[in-house]
Design an enzyme around this catalytic site. Structure first.
Site, PDB file in Angstrom:
ATOM      1  CD  GLU A 105      -3.224   0.028   0.386  1.00 25.75           C
ATOM      2  OE1 GLU A 105      -2.867   0.893  -0.450  1.00 25.75           O
ATOM      3  OE2 GLU A 105      -4.405  -0.264   0.597  1.00 25.75           O
ATOM      4  CG  ASP A 109      -6.073   7.922   6.109  1.00 24.39           C
ATOM      5  OD1 ASP A 109      -6.481   8.234   7.229  1.00 24.39           O
ATOM      6  OD2 ASP A 109      -5.891   8.747   5.201  1.00 24.39           O
ATOM      7  CG  PHE A 158      -5.515  15.182   1.631  1.00 27.31           C
ATOM      8  CD1 PHE A 158      -6.206  13.991   1.822  1.00 27.31           C
ATOM      9  CD2 PHE A 158      -5.230  15.577   0.335  1.00 27.31           C
ATOM     10  CE1 PHE A 158      -6.600  13.217   0.743  1.00 27.31           C
ATOM     11  CE2 PHE A 158      -5.628  14.808  -0.749  1.00 27.31           C
ATOM     12  CZ  PHE A 158      -6.315  13.626  -0.537  1.00 27.31           C
ATOM     13  CG  ASP A 165      -5.899  10.428  -5.891  1.00 24.96           C
ATOM     14  OD1 ASP A 165      -5.814   9.638  -4.929  1.00 24.96           O
ATOM     15  OD2 ASP A 165      -6.979  10.775  -6.391  1.00 24.96           O
TER      16      ASP A 165
HETATM   17  C1  PRP Z   1      -5.891   4.919  -0.481  1.00 22.76           C
HETATM   18  C2  PRP Z   1      -4.705   4.007  -0.194  1.00 22.76           C
HETATM   19  C3  PRP Z   1      -5.343   2.879   0.552  1.00 22.76           C
HETATM   20  C4  PRP Z   1      -6.497   3.525   1.273  1.00 22.76           C
HETATM   21  C5  PRP Z   1      -6.098   3.770   2.683  1.00 22.76           C
HETATM   22  O1  PRP Z   1      -6.481   4.489  -1.658  1.00 22.76           O
HETATM   23  O2  PRP Z   1      -4.058   3.589  -1.361  1.00 22.76           O
HETATM   24  O3  PRP Z   1      -5.805   1.866  -0.314  1.00 22.76           O
HETATM   25  O4  PRP Z   1      -6.755   4.757   0.629  1.00 22.76           O
HETATM   26  O5  PRP Z   1      -7.121   4.380   3.391  1.00 22.76           O
HETATM   27  P1  PRP Z   1      -7.816   3.711   4.646  1.00 22.76           P
HETATM   28  O6  PRP Z   1      -6.738   3.152   5.513  1.00 22.76           O
HETATM   29  O7  PRP Z   1      -8.524   4.880   5.301  1.00 22.76           O
HETATM   30  O8  PRP Z   1      -8.764   2.678   4.176  1.00 22.76           O
HETATM   31  P2  PRP Z   1      -7.678   5.290  -2.369  1.00 22.76           P
HETATM   32  O9  PRP Z   1      -8.970   4.686  -1.961  1.00 22.76           O
HETATM   33  O10 PRP Z   1      -7.481   6.754  -2.166  1.00 22.76           O
HETATM   34  O11 PRP Z   1      -7.511   4.895  -3.885  1.00 22.76           O
HETATM   35  P3  PRP Z   1      -6.248   5.115  -4.838  1.00 22.76           P
HETATM   36  O12 PRP Z   1      -5.192   4.159  -4.362  1.00 22.76           O
HETATM   37  O13 PRP Z   1      -6.750   4.793  -6.186  1.00 22.76           O
HETATM   38  O14 PRP Z   1      -5.805   6.545  -4.690  1.00 22.76           O
END
Ligand code: PRP
Length: 187
Positions: A105, A109, A158, A165
């Site tokens: 990952e 978050d 952020f 992104d």
């Molecule tokens: C982001 C990141 C993780 C997730 C983490 O992906 O890559 O997959 O958020 O957040 P969390 O711990 O609160 O669940 P995102 O959904 O933004 O998609 P992307 O990778 O396409 O930007």
């Protein structure tokens, strides 16, 4: 800094992790993974889309046998907050039964995505299942996640760049930084 980077970079309030610092850390993690998985063929499972620069650099930093596969889930929608809703958009190409799986990952978050993925992948009976995340936003955690390999602890800001992104943009910045407040309201 060239023109395009300068134009996107103008939206950045503060650079948290430079390209050099990231590269150094990724090389360290790659070496650690190589040592830990010696004699085994680790399968890196990248979570699209954010993982792609990290995944590419990490794969090359692992100087030993490895394979890659990808999954895609949606969790954020277009905004800046975790929605808590995780939807599987693309599954793995192959079975992971008996495999040494390492989830890759860009950021963990709230932990909701990783929790969902770990629960999902565990039902497929891998030999081992661990998590590697470049950034760890521990203070935002809603779900407990045990991360085996962490690049940097991330403040409660952020962040964008190096795969991360805002509204689809900034993934191609070579560093990770904090977006200026005004950028959100422009959307
Ligand atoms: C982001 C990141 C993780 C997730 C983490 O992906 O890559 O997959 O958020 O957040 P969390 O711990 O609160 O669940 P995102 O959904 O933004 O998609 P992307 O990778 O396409 O930007």
């Amino acid at each position: 800094m060239d023109m395009w980077e300068d134009s996107l970079g103008g939206d950045i309030r503060e650079v948290l992790f430079t390209r050099e610092k990231i590269q150094e850390k990724v090389d360290e993690i790659g070496e650690e993974i190589r040592r830990d998985y010696q004699g085994r063929r680790v399968l890196l499972v990248g979570i699209l889309n954010g993982c792609f620069p990290f995944m590419a650099d990490l794969a090359r930093a692992i100087r030993g046998p490895m394979e890659v596969d990808f999954m895609s889930v949606s969790s954020y929608g277009g905004g800046t907050q975790s929605s808590g809703v995780v939807r599987l958009l693309k599954d793995l190409n192959s079975s992971i039964e008996g495999r040494d799986v390492l989830l890759v990952e860009d950021i963990i978050d709230s932990g909701l995505t990783a929790r969902y993925l770990m629960d999902n992948l565990r039902t497929r009976h891998p030999a081992s299942l661990e998590v590697c995340s470049l950034l760890d936003k521990t203070d935002a955690r809603a779900e407990e996640v045990s991360i085996r390999y962490v690049g940097f602890k991330c403040p409660l800001e952020f962040v964008v760049g190096y795969g991360l992104d805002y509204d689809g943009l900034y993934r191609n910045l070579p560093y990770i930084g904090v977006l200026k407040e005004g950028v959100y309201s422009r959307k």
